[in-house]
Design an enzyme around this catalytic site. Structure first.
Site, mmCIF file in Angstrom:
data_model
loop_
_atom_site.group_PDB
_atom_site.id
_atom_site.type_symbol
_atom_site.label_atom_id
_atom_site.label_comp_id
_atom_site.label_asym_id
_atom_site.label_seq_id
_atom_site.Cartn_x
_atom_site.Cartn_y
_atom_site.Cartn_z
ATOM 1 N N MET A 1 -57.099 -34.146 46.415
ATOM 2 C CA MET A 1 -57.894 -32.920 46.346
ATOM 3 C C MET A 1 -58.339 -32.694 44.902
ATOM 4 O O MET A 1 -57.531 -32.811 43.970
ATOM 5 C CB MET A 1 -57.054 -31.729 46.787
ATOM 6 N N SER A 2 -59.614 -32.338 44.746
ATOM 7 C CA SER A 2 -60.159 -32.055 43.410
ATOM 8 C C SER A 2 -61.393 -31.183 43.582
ATOM 9 O O SER A 2 -62.160 -31.373 44.535
ATOM 10 C CB SER A 2 -60.559 -33.374 42.731
ATOM 11 N N SER A 3 -61.583 -30.263 42.642
ATOM 12 C CA SER A 3 -62.788 -29.433 42.699
ATOM 13 C C SER A 3 -64.032 -30.318 42.607
ATOM 14 O O SER A 3 -65.083 -29.997 43.154
ATOM 15 C CB SER A 3 -62.791 -28.427 41.547
ATOM 16 N N ARG A 4 -63.912 -31.447 41.920
ATOM 17 C CA ARG A 4 -65.072 -32.333 41.729
ATOM 18 C C ARG A 4 -65.442 -33.090 43.009
ATOM 19 O O ARG A 4 -66.527 -33.684 43.063
ATOM 20 C CB ARG A 4 -64.820 -33.298 40.575
ATOM 21 N N HIS B 1 -54.344 -26.567 44.352
ATOM 22 C CA HIS B 1 -54.038 -25.372 43.545
ATOM 23 C C HIS B 1 -53.156 -24.407 44.336
ATOM 24 O O HIS B 1 -52.230 -23.805 43.788
ATOM 25 C CB HIS B 1 -55.323 -24.611 43.194
ATOM 26 N N GLN C 1 -62.790 -28.372 26.712
ATOM 27 C CA GLN C 1 -62.267 -29.640 27.230
ATOM 28 C C GLN C 1 -63.347 -30.477 27.904
ATOM 29 O O GLN C 1 -63.069 -31.526 28.470
ATOM 30 C CB GLN C 1 -61.068 -29.411 28.162
ATOM 31 N N GLN D 1 -52.549 -35.452 31.677
ATOM 32 C CA GLN D 1 -52.487 -34.047 31.246
ATOM 33 C C GLN D 1 -51.042 -33.542 31.265
ATOM 34 O O GLN D 1 -50.592 -32.839 30.356
ATOM 35 C CB GLN D 1 -53.377 -33.198 32.161
HETATM 36 O O1 PAF Z 1 -56.050 -28.907 35.088
HETATM 37 C C1 PAF Z 1 -56.870 -28.008 34.833
HETATM 38 O O2 PAF Z 1 -57.466 -27.407 35.727
HETATM 39 C C2 PAF Z 1 -57.167 -27.670 33.377
HETATM 40 O O3 PAF Z 1 -57.153 -28.799 32.574
HETATM 41 C C3 PAF Z 1 -56.243 -26.573 32.814
HETATM 42 C C4 PAF Z 1 -54.800 -27.054 32.768
HETATM 43 C C5 PAF Z 1 -56.352 -25.319 33.667
HETATM 44 C C6 PAF Z 1 -56.663 -26.232 31.386
HETATM 45 O O4 PAF Z 1 -57.970 -25.775 31.328
#
Ligand code: PAF
Length: 278
Positions: A181-184, A34, A58, A150
């Site tokens: 890298m991922s929050s998960r 990010h 989502q 996405q």
């Molecule tokens: O990629 C993400 O973190 C989410 O899918 C987004 C684009 C912020 C939409 O909620």
């Protein structure tokens, strides 16, 4: 850096920003991926807006909405360090007020891959991203290649609905062992964290096979599955070798291919991808 919650506050603060404005949409619990989006936006835009919103629409039933990791104070520190001007942290009530009933739906490219496993996921993504675009009115919006489908879906939406925003796709940021890298990743314990590096090893094995001349998509999928099968803590959800634009599975790779996968490691469902060719 200013932080706002309501749409009225956002509009007033946005009107003060110099243009072009770059938007970095996030669900918070920020990691260096990010931060790389925010830094790129900072380098390319006069005004930078980030959003933090864990978008309930989502997440499917049984997914991790309730337990999704959150740390707003730390997120705000990281965004300030990256030079962000304005952060919008809407509440679910701001985003989806009573009576809300309008959705943005992209068709074919939302059906395969994540679309099969997470019905309704992309409808939630496109609806919230359309609302973020409407609220912030950015000239550019920054997304990570890690969420390859996405990106394709949002590009399609922006093009089809004539949204005056350039979608900027930024490279996946990886740990030293290749894990995206991922929050998960925060769901992984030490053993699972080590096991999770198998995703990138599988992708690079297929990439090497492609570089050595392999063009049979089934064989490239097999290369990935063979590596994933060596890791007892990994459970494959899917592996794919698809057209990077239509996301349809290929038989033979003519030019470029999106190699992607979703793999469970413990309770974390991890996704990753690379594009080969072209
Ligand atoms: O990629 C993400 O973190 C989410 O899918 C987004 C684009 C912020 C939409 O909620």
């Amino acid at each position: 850096m200013k932080t706002v919650t309501t749409l009225g506050e956002l509009r007033a603060a946005r009107a003060e920003l110099p243009e072009p404005v770059g938007l970095v949409p996030t669900m918070g619990y920020l990691h260096p991926g990010h931060v790389s989006l925010a830094r790129r936006a900072r380098a390319e835009c006069a005004g930078v807006v980030a959003t933090i919103f864990v978008n309930p629409t989502q997440f499917g039933p049984g997914e991790d909405l309730e337990n999704y990791p959150r740390d707003l104070p730390r997120d705000l520190e990281l965004l300030a360090e990256a030079g962000v001007d304005l952060v919008w942290t809407p509440t679910p009530e701001v985003m989806y007020p009573p009576g809300f009933q309008t959705w943005v739906t992209v068709e074919a490219v939302t059906q395969p891959l994540e679309g099969v496993r997470r019905p309704g996921h992309f409808r939630g993504v496109t609806t919230v991203v359309a609302k973020l675009f409407n609220g912030v009115q950015p000239q550019r919006a920054y997304f990570g290649q890690k969420d390859a489908q996405q990106v394709v879906v949002i590009q399609r939406m922006a093009r089809d609905l004539d949204m005056p925003v350039e979608i900027v796709v930024c490279p996946t940021v990886r740990e030293p062992d290749g894990l995206a890298m991922s929050s998960r990743n925060s769901y992984l314990d030490a053993a699972q964290r080590e096991a999770a590096a198998v995703l990138y090893r599988a992708l690079t094995a297929a990439r090497d096979a492609f570089a050595a001349g392999e063009r049979d998509a089934a064989q490239l999928r097999q290369e990935m599955n063979d590596v994933l099968d060596t890791e007892p803590l990994a459970r494959v959800d899917y592996v794919s070798c698809a057209d990077p634009e239509t996301l349809q599975e290929m038989e033979t790779v003519a030019d470029r291919a999106l190699l992607s996968m979703a793999v469970f490691v413990g309770k974390a469902r991890l996704i990753d991808n690379i594009i080969v060719g072209g």
